[in-house]
Design a protein around this motif. Structure first.
Motif, PDB file in Angstrom:
ATOM      1  N   GLU A  50       0.838  -1.211   0.000  1.00  0.00           N
ATOM      2  CA  GLU A  50       0.000   0.000   0.000  1.00  0.00           C
ATOM      3  C   GLU A  50       0.871   1.259   0.000  1.00  0.00           C
ATOM      4  N   HIS A  53       2.025   1.695  -3.422  1.00  0.00           N
ATOM      5  CA  HIS A  53       0.980   2.283  -4.279  1.00  0.00           C
ATOM      6  C   HIS A  53       0.973   3.806  -4.135  1.00  0.00           C
ATOM      7  N   GLN A 127      -6.010  -4.182  -8.277  1.00  0.00           N
ATOM      8  CA  GLN A 127      -7.181  -4.284  -7.390  1.00  0.00           C
ATOM      9  C   GLN A 127      -7.938  -5.590  -7.607  1.00  0.00           C
ATOM     10  N   GLU A 130      -6.007  -7.983  -5.594  1.00  0.00           N
ATOM     11  CA  GLU A 130      -6.080  -7.791  -4.142  1.00  0.00           C
ATOM     12  C   GLU A 130      -7.443  -8.206  -3.593  1.00  0.00           C
TER      13      GLU A 130
HETATM   14 FE   LIG Z   1      -4.648  -2.952  -1.577  1.00  0.00          FE
END
Ligand SMILES: [Fe+2]
Ligand SMILES: [Fe+2]
Length: 174
Positions: A50, A53, A127, A130
């Protein structure tokens, strides 16, 4: 030239990604305190993803010569009723982020900002992965509610490591 609407929404998303980082650290710490090291390791690693990201988004804005706002984040949930709760929260979070990423793609397309649209494509794919990963984990952890070592054994087998050719987070290899 990145569209202003995309730039401001991407800056908001940087905040969501950092918030996700903090939330996953809190999940990892919970599992660590319950002596469930495989679940802890998984969430520590997810937390780093994260952060990456967020930093990929930072790097994109830097490359595009656009303003970057480094956000504050609110405190994550740190107490959980049982070993299922953090994964259930994580799945909700990933579903919410998927909607946010899709909204970003829509802004880029509506603004005719094809460069930003191309940048955000990677996150759409990420995504999907995930959400799928968290859905799988939720099923396993629900079955292991009374027997946490079952999920630990499954994690050790199914989630040993991951890597790939991804956009570069700001500061990586600097
Ligand atoms: Fe995530
Ligand atoms: Fe993310």
């Amino acid at each position: 030239m990145a569209a202003d609407a995309f730039v401001s929404q991407l800056n908001e998303q940087i905040g969501h990604e950092f918030a996700a980082h903090q939330q996953y650290v809190a999940c990892a710490v919970y599992y660590d305190s319950e002596t469930l090291p495989q679940l802890a390791r998984f969430f520590y690693r997810q937390a780093l993803e994260e952060r990456d990201h967020a930093m990929m988004m930072v790097q994109y804005l830097l490359d595009a010569d656009q303003p970057v706002q480094v956000p504050g984040v609110s405190a994550p949930q740190a107490e959980f009723a049982d070993i299922v709760a953090p994964v259930s929260l994580a799945l909700d979070q990933e579903r919410r982020v998927s909607e946010q990423i899709n909204a970003l793609a829509a802004v880029a397309r509506n603004e005719g900002d094809y460069t930003s649209e191309q940048f955000i494509q990677w996150f759409i794919k990420e995504q999907v992965e995930e959400v799928a990963t968290m859905s799988d984990l939720l099923r396993v952890v629900e079955r292991s509610r009374e027997s946490p070592m079952d999920v630990e054994t499954w994690m050790a087998r199914e989630h040993s490591s991951a890597a790939g050719a991804d956009p570069r987070p700001a500061g990586a290899g600097a």
